[in-house]
Design an enzyme around this catalytic site. Structure first.
Site, mmCIF file in Angstrom:
data_model
loop_
_atom_site.group_PDB
_atom_site.id
_atom_site.type_symbol
_atom_site.label_atom_id
_atom_site.label_comp_id
_atom_site.label_asym_id
_atom_site.label_seq_id
_atom_site.Cartn_x
_atom_site.Cartn_y
_atom_site.Cartn_z
ATOM 1 N N THR A 177 6.884 -2.794 11.245
ATOM 2 C CA THR A 177 6.423 -1.494 11.739
ATOM 3 C C THR A 177 4.917 -1.362 11.536
ATOM 4 O O THR A 177 4.386 -0.249 11.579
ATOM 5 C CB THR A 177 7.142 -0.340 11.018
ATOM 6 O OG1 THR A 177 6.933 -0.469 9.601
ATOM 7 C CG2 THR A 177 8.628 -0.335 11.316
ATOM 8 N N GLY A 205 0.838 -1.191 0.000
ATOM 9 C CA GLY A 205 0.000 0.000 0.000
ATOM 10 C C GLY A 205 0.874 1.242 0.000
ATOM 11 O O GLY A 205 2.002 1.229 -0.499
ATOM 12 N N GLU A 229 0.971 -5.346 23.082
ATOM 13 C CA GLU A 229 1.304 -4.002 23.565
ATOM 14 C C GLU A 229 0.311 -3.538 24.631
ATOM 15 O O GLU A 229 -0.877 -3.819 24.513
ATOM 16 C CB GLU A 229 1.274 -3.010 22.398
ATOM 17 C CG GLU A 229 2.461 -3.121 21.461
ATOM 18 C CD GLU A 229 2.471 -1.999 20.420
ATOM 19 O OE1 GLU A 229 2.019 -0.866 20.713
ATOM 20 O OE2 GLU A 229 2.921 -2.254 19.300
ATOM 21 N N ARG A 287 1.691 -3.978 12.598
ATOM 22 C CA ARG A 287 1.007 -4.372 13.826
ATOM 23 C C ARG A 287 1.644 -5.657 14.350
ATOM 24 O O ARG A 287 2.015 -6.546 13.568
ATOM 25 C CB ARG A 287 -0.486 -4.595 13.576
ATOM 26 C CG ARG A 287 -1.282 -3.313 13.385
ATOM 27 C CD ARG A 287 -1.407 -2.508 14.680
ATOM 28 N NE ARG A 287 -2.258 -1.341 14.550
ATOM 29 C CZ ARG A 287 -1.840 -0.131 14.193
ATOM 30 N NH1 ARG A 287 -0.561 0.052 13.900
ATOM 31 N NH2 ARG A 287 -2.678 0.885 14.121
ATOM 32 N N HIS A 337 7.090 1.471 19.549
ATOM 33 C CA HIS A 337 5.998 1.914 18.671
ATOM 34 C C HIS A 337 6.148 3.401 18.336
ATOM 35 O O HIS A 337 5.239 4.209 18.548
ATOM 36 C CB HIS A 337 4.638 1.651 19.323
ATOM 37 C CG HIS A 337 3.516 1.541 18.317
ATOM 38 N ND1 HIS A 337 2.421 0.750 18.507
ATOM 39 C CD2 HIS A 337 3.327 2.139 17.110
ATOM 40 C CE1 HIS A 337 1.601 0.853 17.465
ATOM 41 N NE2 HIS A 337 2.136 1.700 16.604
ATOM 42 N N GLY A 380 7.168 4.461 15.144
ATOM 43 C CA GLY A 380 7.279 4.585 13.698
ATOM 44 C C GLY A 380 6.689 5.856 13.134
ATOM 45 O O GLY A 380 7.195 6.421 12.162
ATOM 46 N N ARG A 413 -2.453 -8.200 -2.056
ATOM 47 C CA ARG A 413 -3.701 -8.819 -2.510
ATOM 48 C C ARG A 413 -3.835 -8.723 -4.022
ATOM 49 O O ARG A 413 -4.416 -9.598 -4.657
ATOM 50 C CB ARG A 413 -4.895 -8.153 -1.822
ATOM 51 C CG ARG A 413 -5.065 -8.532 -0.372
ATOM 52 C CD ARG A 413 -6.248 -7.843 0.247
ATOM 53 N NE ARG A 413 -6.090 -6.390 0.250
ATOM 54 C CZ ARG A 413 -7.000 -5.543 0.680
ATOM 55 N NH1 ARG A 413 -8.160 -5.999 1.132
ATOM 56 N NH2 ARG A 413 -6.772 -4.244 0.673
#
Length: 334
Positions: free
Chosen positions: A244, A162, A275, A246, A296, A298, A184
């Site tokens: 980076t 993406g 987390e 989930r 976390h 990023g 996809r």
């Protein structure tokens, strides 16, 4: 909006001062000055009384919480790109619109991904700790000491092509990496040509052929433990995994085992499966130099957070001006 009652907006975490100031100017905004996570009881009271809830990725906005919402609750304007912390379908059934803040974290997250891609093979954290933890004990340069791995000329396999995945690919190409990706569907031919990218419809086949794996896909039921023990076993012993996106996209226990047994060479993680808890086995591996762990961060830039806040404000104003918010998140199709 000045001629109407200002909507009551409940904000679950502290936001940048510039964003909070604008929120107070435009809305009847309740801030979280202390920045501690809101309790379940506080969230329930908020949805019962506020017109707008502004949660973050650390808030669980599930069906049970949404069921507590009063009739005045019309909008959940999330301060986040992802929306996996919100039950979108439950909100839609309750007549509550959900919005997010897309397209503002792409470059920041891609920068951090590239930082980890460099940090893990080149042992940057280990090198820094030699100077920080034992000052004065470094004996100087040595031709065989602290050797890492070159990334130039290697193959990177991007899972999820993406906006962020594409931004990572552009950076990786500039560093001399060969771009491979699983998605996809294929990206448009112009992008593929620009990146000289190789598309793999089979994730398994791609994993067996790349040196670095970058996880950049969203967290969905379909991507839960996408990198399972079986798939991690497909990687080469000299390969690295960077995440980076989930934490639950990777089976952490399987990753720990792969690192312990030398099935893969290392990993760089900015996100974790449970987390804010971090698997102590990962911490131990980090102390051994096999993993680089980040908290976390990023998307943690001043510019990015302000841009996110601006989008939240635009979504709220647009909704209460009687228009469709630009970043509305639609429920799944049944």
């Amino acid at each position: 909006m000045t001629n109407r009652k200002r909507p009551r907006v409940y904000i679950t975490r502290k936001l940048p001062d510039a964003v909070e100031t604008r929120m107070r100017e435009l809305f009847d905004a309740e801030l979280n000055v202390e920045d501690g996570p809101r309790t379940r009881e506080e969230l329930i009271e908020a949805v019962r009384t506020a017109d707008v809830l502004v949660p973050t990725v650390t808030d669980r906005i599930d069906a049970a919480l949404i069921a507590e919402a009063g009739p005045q609750m019309k909008l959940i304007a999330s301060f986040s790109n992802g929306t996996d912390h919100i039950d979108i379908d439950a909100a839609a059934k309750k007549g509550i619109t959900v919005t997010n803040t897309p397209n503002v974290l792409t470059e920041d997250t891609a920068d951090m991904t590239m930082a980890l891609i460099l940090a893990v093979p080149r042992r940057l954290v280990q090198g820094a700790r030699v100077l920080m933890d034992k000052p004065g004990e470094w004996e100087g340069w040595s031709p065989t000491w602290m050797l890492g791995r070159r990334i130039w000329g290697k193959r990177i396999g991007i899972i999820g092509m993406g906006r962020i995945g594409t931004a990572v690919a552009r950076r990786a190409k500039a560093f001399g990496l060969s771009i491979h990706y699983h998605n996809r569907k294929r990206v448009n031919p112009a992008t593929e040509d620009e990146l000289e990218a190789t598309y793999w419809d089979s994730l398994d086949q791609m994993l067996a052929r790349v040196d670095i794996v970058s996880v950049n896909c969203p967290s969905t039921p379909a991507t839960f433990h996408l990198l399972s023990a079986r798939r991690l076993a497909l990687l080469q012993p000299t390969s690295y995994v960077v995440n980076t996106a989930r934490g639950d996209i990777i089976d952490e226990d399987a990753l720990v085992q792969a690192l312990r047994t030398g099935k893969i060479a290392g990993a760089g993680l900015d996100v974790f499966e449970n987390e804010p808890a971090v698997n102590p086995k990962l911490v131990k591996l980090a102390n051994e130099g096999k993993v680089v762990l980040l908290p976390h961060t990023g998307s943690a830039t001043i510019e990015g957070r302000i841009d996110m806040g601006d989008k939240v404000i635009i979504n709220i104003r647009t909704y209460f001006d009687g228009h469709r918010p630009p970043n509305r998140v639609l429920p799944s199709r049944s």
